[in-house]
Design a protein around this motif. Structure first.
Motif, mmCIF file in Angstrom:
data_model
loop_
_atom_site.group_PDB
_atom_site.id
_atom_site.type_symbol
_atom_site.label_atom_id
_atom_site.label_comp_id
_atom_site.label_asym_id
_atom_site.label_seq_id
_atom_site.Cartn_x
_atom_site.Cartn_y
_atom_site.Cartn_z
ATOM 1 N N GLU A 45 0.831 -1.210 0.000
ATOM 2 C CA GLU A 45 0.000 0.000 0.000
ATOM 3 C C GLU A 45 0.868 1.263 0.000
ATOM 4 O O GLU A 45 0.576 2.231 -0.689
ATOM 5 C CB GLU A 45 -0.920 -0.004 1.223
ATOM 6 C CG GLU A 45 -1.899 1.131 1.282
ATOM 7 C CD GLU A 45 -3.097 0.956 0.356
ATOM 8 O OE1 GLU A 45 -3.721 1.966 0.038
ATOM 9 O OE2 GLU A 45 -3.406 -0.180 -0.036
ATOM 10 N N TRP A 46 1.923 1.235 0.798
ATOM 11 C CA TRP A 46 2.809 2.403 0.932
ATOM 12 C C TRP A 46 3.980 2.355 -0.035
ATOM 13 O O TRP A 46 4.830 3.226 -0.031
ATOM 14 C CB TRP A 46 3.330 2.492 2.358
ATOM 15 C CG TRP A 46 2.341 3.007 3.344
ATOM 16 C CD1 TRP A 46 1.043 3.373 3.121
ATOM 17 C CD2 TRP A 46 2.564 3.217 4.745
ATOM 18 N NE1 TRP A 46 0.460 3.796 4.282
ATOM 19 C CE2 TRP A 46 1.369 3.707 5.286
ATOM 20 C CE3 TRP A 46 3.658 3.021 5.565
ATOM 21 C CZ2 TRP A 46 1.240 4.016 6.637
ATOM 22 C CZ3 TRP A 46 3.537 3.334 6.915
ATOM 23 C CH2 TRP A 46 2.332 3.827 7.441
ATOM 24 N N ASP A 47 4.061 1.316 -0.866
ATOM 25 C CA ASP A 47 5.146 1.156 -1.836
ATOM 26 C C ASP A 47 6.505 1.171 -1.145
ATOM 27 O O ASP A 47 7.445 1.826 -1.589
ATOM 28 C CB ASP A 47 5.068 2.243 -2.914
ATOM 29 C CG ASP A 47 5.886 1.897 -4.149
ATOM 30 O OD1 ASP A 47 6.077 0.685 -4.409
ATOM 31 O OD2 ASP A 47 6.342 2.822 -4.827
ATOM 32 N N LEU A 48 6.610 0.434 -0.017
ATOM 33 C CA LEU A 48 7.854 0.379 0.747
ATOM 34 C C LEU A 48 8.868 -0.514 0.057
ATOM 35 O O LEU A 48 8.505 -1.510 -0.563
ATOM 36 C CB LEU A 48 7.591 -0.154 2.156
ATOM 37 C CG LEU A 48 6.680 0.679 3.034
ATOM 38 C CD1 LEU A 48 6.447 -0.021 4.372
ATOM 39 C CD2 LEU A 48 7.250 2.071 3.253
ATOM 40 N N GLU A 49 10.134 -0.130 0.194
ATOM 41 C CA GLU A 49 11.225 -0.915 -0.361
ATOM 42 C C GLU A 49 12.295 -1.110 0.699
ATOM 43 O O GLU A 49 12.367 -0.354 1.676
ATOM 44 C CB GLU A 49 11.836 -0.198 -1.561
ATOM 45 C CG GLU A 49 10.871 -0.016 -2.712
ATOM 46 C CD GLU A 49 11.499 0.745 -3.873
ATOM 47 O OE1 GLU A 49 12.654 1.198 -3.742
ATOM 48 O OE2 GLU A 49 10.834 0.862 -4.903
ATOM 49 N N HIS A 50 13.136 -2.099 0.507
ATOM 50 C CA HIS A 50 14.260 -2.355 1.404
ATOM 51 C C HIS A 50 15.062 -1.064 1.573
ATOM 52 O O HIS A 50 15.382 -0.390 0.598
ATOM 53 C CB HIS A 50 15.143 -3.459 0.829
ATOM 54 C CG HIS A 50 16.362 -3.727 1.641
ATOM 55 N ND1 HIS A 50 16.308 -4.459 2.799
ATOM 56 C CD2 HIS A 50 17.634 -3.334 1.494
ATOM 57 C CE1 HIS A 50 17.522 -4.514 3.320
ATOM 58 N NE2 HIS A 50 18.346 -3.832 2.542
ATOM 59 N N GLY A 51 15.361 -0.706 2.806
ATOM 60 C CA GLY A 51 16.147 0.488 3.090
ATOM 61 C C GLY A 51 15.330 1.732 3.388
ATOM 62 O O GLY A 51 15.889 2.745 3.793
ATOM 63 N N ASP A 52 14.010 1.689 3.160
ATOM 64 C CA ASP A 52 13.166 2.839 3.503
ATOM 65 C C ASP A 52 13.183 3.063 5.005
ATOM 66 O O ASP A 52 13.300 2.111 5.788
ATOM 67 C CB ASP A 52 11.711 2.621 3.052
ATOM 68 C CG ASP A 52 11.512 2.801 1.557
ATOM 69 O OD1 ASP A 52 12.416 3.356 0.897
ATOM 70 O OD2 ASP A 52 10.461 2.373 1.061
ATOM 71 N N PRO A 83 6.719 6.910 4.858
ATOM 72 C CA PRO A 83 7.846 7.721 4.416
ATOM 73 C C PRO A 83 7.379 8.894 3.555
ATOM 74 O O PRO A 83 6.530 8.733 2.685
ATOM 75 C CB PRO A 83 8.686 6.753 3.581
ATOM 76 C CG PRO A 83 8.347 5.411 4.115
ATOM 77 C CD PRO A 83 6.895 5.505 4.495
ATOM 78 N N GLY A 84 7.916 10.072 3.850
ATOM 79 C CA GLY A 84 7.560 11.264 3.091
ATOM 80 C C GLY A 84 6.245 11.892 3.489
ATOM 81 O O GLY A 84 5.824 12.882 2.903
#
Length: 78
Positions: free
Chosen positions: A40-47, A65-66
């Motif tokens: 849903e939040w389009d999270l990626e490794h390292g966020d 994030p953001g």
């Protein structure tokens, strides 16, 4: 989109409530993020995620994030 168990194929459908178990290792605690929230939040490794809570409170907030509020929290000296 197909729905399965209250979730869209990519993210959250309506409302999400899901428990997670705290894991311990290497002197820290780890809690995983539900895949539906990460999608849903389009999270990626390292966020980076910001967690906020108040002393004595029984809840904490995770900020996308953001999102409004940024990633820094200043604590007043007492």
């Amino acid at each position: 989109m197909s729905k399965s168990g209250g979730y869209k194929a990519e993210g959250i459908t309506r409302f999400m409530a899901e428990g997670r178990r705290i894991q311990e290792g290497d002197g820290s605690f780890t809690v995983t993020i539900p895949r539906s929230l990460a999608m849903e939040w389009d999270l990626e490794h390292g966020d980076d995620l910001l967690f906020t809570a108040e002393e004595g409170s029984s809840k904490a907030t995770i900020h996308k994030p953001g999102s409004e509020g940024g990633f820094s929290v200043e604590v007043a000296d007492d």
